[in-house]
Design a protein around this motif. Structure first.
Motif, short mmCIF file in Angstrom:
data_model
loop_
_atom_site.label_atom_id
_atom_site.label_comp_id
_atom_site.label_asym_id
_atom_site.label_seq_id
_atom_site.Cartn_x
_atom_site.Cartn_y
_atom_site.Cartn_z
N TYR A 436 8.96 -0.81 7.38
CA TYR A 436 8.44 -2.15 7.68
C TYR A 436 7.51 -2.70 6.60
O TYR A 436 7.17 -3.89 6.61
N ALA A 437 7.09 -1.86 5.68
CA ALA A 437 6.20 -2.33 4.63
C ALA A 437 6.86 -3.43 3.79
O ALA A 437 6.18 -4.37 3.34
N SER A 493 7.38 -7.79 8.79
CA SER A 493 6.51 -7.62 9.94
C SER A 493 5.06 -7.87 9.56
O SER A 493 4.68 -7.76 8.39
N LEU A 495 1.38 -6.95 9.12
CA LEU A 495 0.69 -5.69 8.87
C LEU A 495 -0.64 -5.66 9.63
O LEU A 495 -1.39 -6.65 9.65
N ASN A 496 -0.91 -4.52 10.22
CA ASN A 496 -2.14 -4.32 11.00
C ASN A 496 -3.18 -3.66 10.12
O ASN A 496 -2.94 -2.58 9.56
N ALA A 498 -5.53 -1.93 10.81
CA ALA A 498 -5.85 -0.58 11.28
C ALA A 498 -4.77 0.42 10.92
O ALA A 498 -4.97 1.64 11.08
N ASP A 499 -3.66 -0.05 10.45
CA ASP A 499 -2.55 0.83 10.07
C ASP A 499 -2.96 1.65 8.85
O ASP A 499 -3.46 1.09 7.86
N PRO A 500 -2.77 2.98 8.87
CA PRO A 500 -3.15 3.79 7.70
C PRO A 500 -2.37 3.42 6.43
O PRO A 500 -2.82 3.76 5.33
N TYR A 501 -1.21 2.75 6.60
CA TYR A 501 -0.44 2.32 5.44
C TYR A 501 -0.78 0.89 5.01
O TYR A 501 -0.15 0.36 4.09
N PHE A 502 -1.76 0.28 5.65
CA PHE A 502 -2.05 -1.14 5.41
C PHE A 502 -2.34 -1.42 3.93
O PHE A 502 -1.74 -2.33 3.34
#
Length: 796
Positions: A436-437, A493, A495-496, A498-502
């Protein structure tokens, strides 16, 4: 880190192969020239002479009809009949036979002609070409307008060196002019049908004749269809096919000797599954000898796939549609009014060109890039008015004005740019991003550009006496350019934070699909070009000349969003050139030997650069460049029916100052800028040449045959402007043959022909995918394999 890459740069090919190739090819040409008596492919439309003499070539290099041997300019001319005999109908086939002229072609948009090493600027809508292109006297703004078949050609003329004085736009490298056949007062028609390997089917025809007491007309049309020469093993389909159709209609009105009008309308359409690029090299080795980290083999292994780098297997494995579509149309009206020995000429023209591609730009069967490339809409209007004085006076002149307007739009293909495999492919080994990145992320850029230009020009010739001529000319151009560019990112999508991949996903998006931005660039200014030549004719068979010229190519504007440090406007390119030449005839005009020496210094050389750190292609200036060399052409009518033509050219084209230049793919992670000073200009082989032998003789009472063989060669050259070792195209030579048989009246003919008889494997283009997120592998366009066929021509 910044490191200067010196002149001795690393190459993945052996030094022996690189260094020996030009010498071997040149030796080959010299041997052929010694055996066959050499001469360039110059038998263009000529005036027939008694048996055994060379045809007299007539050109309009100075906007009036003159013998080529009387014009103090380096000229190559090819006739339509010669193209028919050798079955040469594509610009790439024609250019191959002209020394010191190159054609860089990836697709119709990314097309660039160059002469003497200058002009390799593909896909630069905000910039004029260095080689002026003309069709029946009309300036052609985009090289892609000439990417289709050449139909109903009377003559092709190449003028080498700056030609800004008399031609419609300043041309710093030279001019390439196409002249089509005119309507005739006598009815005649011809039909040509060809068939060949790879399923070639080709039909060409024309009809001309009177439409009234003062009117005549001409109608010509063509169709070319051919299967592809590259197989997509993913779908089983054949790519790089040909599918082209076109037509031209003309009306010629001549109520008397004082006035004539020529109206031309033409249309061409091309729709092909073509310009597929094959995988050439994995690009594993860097300039310091180390292995590239996170290379293409590492990345594709994440998907359980290993790409095969075997370009001449003629196979690709891609999952996206590979196609192009072009539409080319135009009209022109030429009026000539003769009064008291003067001729007033007006050429009014309108043209449009559209280009719609569909590309798989990752060249892999993975869902990485779903769309790639840009659509182009181009419109142009031009008006030229000039007056030519009578000839055979102590002084004569040509003077005029030229008005030009162009409106252009270029926009990336709509739709999602990146697919579900993109994030994993572009990831670093230490952090594999989730799909989704990047999946569904779209980057859309649109540019609207306008160019308006006015010019006044003139040239005067002083015939000092029967031997000496002094010619001087000048041109003043006023140019105004505007480019408005907008870029928008959408899709994907949300991006959050809080997502570790943010953070990593955001960085990938910003690099591969930058955010919204706009740019507005403008350029206005006046440029001056000029020329001065002195010629001396000691006898009717010997002309010696020298010339000085100054050519200026107007400033350019980028049609993309650039990094903050890059100037949106490109400075004008200025060329100062000197040429010394001789044109001679011997053996009662059975032998012509022409040669010249040239030297040109270029300030602010305009070029297209690929910044592999910023992952952007844009127009820029190299501080200075130089091109110098020599050209030799010989035509020899050895005996009745046997003619040998050959030409050879040497060109040393180098950047004399290009310090903070982008680096090639092999410098990724080692240097962020390179010094290309002293390095070769891209697309400029040092050696090029052509040898042709043609023999005609009677076979029976009412039957004659003609056979010919030609050999053309190019030494090695770099394809990309950063002189990447991975873009080095090795030198190559091609052999073509043709046989024709028919009656002397040419009412019918049967021809057999073959191109690239020895099935030479060679590259037409090479490019590397490098940079921060690129994996450095190399893809390229390969030249056509051996092709052959038969043609039947019938004339009525």
């Amino acid at each position: 880190m910044t490191e200067s890459a010196g002149s001795e740069r690393w190459s993945p090919r052996s030094a022996a192969r690189h260094g020996a190739q030009p010498v071997v090819l040149f030796a080959h040409a010299i041997i052929c020239g010694s055996i066959f008596a050499a001469g360039a492919r110059l038998n263009a439309q000529g005036i027939d002479n008694p048996t055994g003499e060379l045809d007299v070539i007539v050109v309009t290099a100075r906007k009036r009809e003159e013998r080529s041997q009387d014009v103090p300019i380096s000229i190559i001319a090819l006739s339509g009949k010669q193209l028919e005999r050798s079955h040469s109908y594509l610009p790439s086939e024609v250019v191959q036979s002209i020394p010191n002229m190159q054609l860089q072609f990836v697709n119709p948009r990314q097309t660039a002609f160059s002469i003497r090493g200058l002009g390799n600027n593909p896909a630069s809508e905000g910039l004029e070409t260095s080689v002026g292109l003309y069709l029946d006297g009309v300036y052609i703004s985009r090289p892609g307008m000439l990417a289709s078949d050449l139909d109903d050609i009377e003559q092709i003329t190449v003028l080498r060196g700056p030609q800004g004085t008399l031609f419609g736009r300043n041309t710093t490298a030279g001019a390439l002019s196409f002249s089509t056949r005119k309507p005739e007062r006598t009815f005649n028609s011809d039909v040509e049908l060809s068939a060949g390997n790879f399923g070639l089917t080709q039909a060409r025809g024309s009809v001309t004749g009177p439409l009234g007491s003062t009117l005549s007309g001409r109608l010509s049309a063509f169709y070319t269809g051919r299967d592809g020469t590259v197989k997509n093993i993913n779908t089983g389909s054949a790519l790089n096919n040909q599918n082209k159709v076109g037509a031209r209609a003309q009306i010629y009105f001549e109520p008397g000797d004082a006035l004539n009008l020529r109206l031309i309308a033409d249309f061409g359409h091309q729709q092909e599954n073509s310009v597929a690029q094959v995988l050439v090299n994995a690009g594993l080795t860097l300039a310091n000898g180390s292995t590239r980290p996170n290379d293409v083999l590492v990345r594709t292994a994440r998907f359980g796939y290993t790409p095969i780098f075997d370009p001449f297997a003629r196979q690709v494995n891609i999952d996206q549609r590979q196609a192009i579509e072009t539409t080319n149309a135009g009209t022109s009206l030429e009026a000539n009014w003769n009064f008291a020995g003067y001729r007033l000429t007006s050429i009014s023209a309108w043209r449009r060109w559209e280009f719609f591609p569909s590309n798989d730009l990752d060249y892999l069967p993975l869902d990485i890039q779903q769309t790639g490339g840009s659509n182009v809409w181009n419109r142009q209007l031009s008006q030229e008015i000039r007056i030519a004085s009578p000839l055979h006076r102590r002084m004569d002149f040509v003077a005029g004005v030229f008005l030009y307007g162009q409106r252009l739009r270029v926009a990336t293909i709509p739709g999602a740019t990146y697919g579900v495999d993109a994030a994993k492919f572009y990831s670093q080994p230490t952090l594999i991003l989730p799909a989704y990145a990047l999946d569904g992320v779209t980057s859309y850029t649109r540019a609207d550009a306008a160019t308006d230009s006015d010019a006044a020009f003139g040239q005067i010739a002083w015939h000092v006496d029967d031997q000496w001529d002094l010619t001087a000319g000048g041109r003043s151009n006023w140019d105004h350019k505007v480019a408005m560019v907008s870029r928008k990112r959408s899709g994907g999508s949300v991006l959050n934070p809080a997502d570790p991949y943010f953070a990593a996903a955001t960085a990938a998006r910003n690099q591969l699909a930058p955010g919204n931005a706009t740019a507005d660039s403008r350029s206005s200014g006046n440029t001056l070009s000029g020329s001065l030549s002195l010629s001396y004719r000691s006898t009717d068979a010997l002309l010696i000349y020298g010339s000085l010229s100054r050519g200026v190519k107007a400033a350019g504007v980028n049609t993309s969003i650039l990094p903050a440090a890059v100037n949106q406007v490109i400075k004008p390119e200025v060329v100062k050139a000197i040429e010394l030449g001789v044109k001679s005839s011997f053996l009662n005009h059975r032998l012509e030997i022409n040669g010249d020496l040239f030297w040109a210094n270029i300030d602010n050389y305009q070029t297209t650069v690929r910044d592999r750190v910023l992952v952007a292609s844009y127009l820029a200036n190299a501080e200075s460049a130089r091109t110098r060399g020599a050209e030799l052409e010989i035509r020899w009518a050895v005996l009745e029916g046997l003619q040998v033509d050959a030409a050879v050219a040497y060109d040393e084209a180098t950047y004399t100052s290009f310090h903070s230049a982008p680096c090639g793919a092999e410098w990724t992670g080692i240097a962020t800028s390179c010094d290309l000073t002293g390095r070769p200009i891209s697309g400029a082989p040092s050696w090029s040449g052509a040898v042709q032998v043609e023999y005609s003789r009677g076979l029976a009472r009412n039957l004659e045959g003609t056979g010919g063989i030609d050999y053309t060669f190019r030494s090695s050259s770099y394809y990309s402007s950063d002189d990447s070792a991975y873009s080095l195209i090795d030198g190559y030579g091609l052999v073509n043959i043709h046989l024709n048989m028919g009656p002397p009246s040419q009412r019918w003919q049967i021809a057999l022909w073959a191109r690239n008889v020895l099935d030479k494997e060679y590259f037409a283009a090479l490019s590397s995918l490098a940079g921060v997120f690129g994996s450095g592998y190399v893809a390229g366009i390969i030249g056509d394999p051996r092709t052959y066929g038969a043609t039947v021509r019938v004339r009525f």
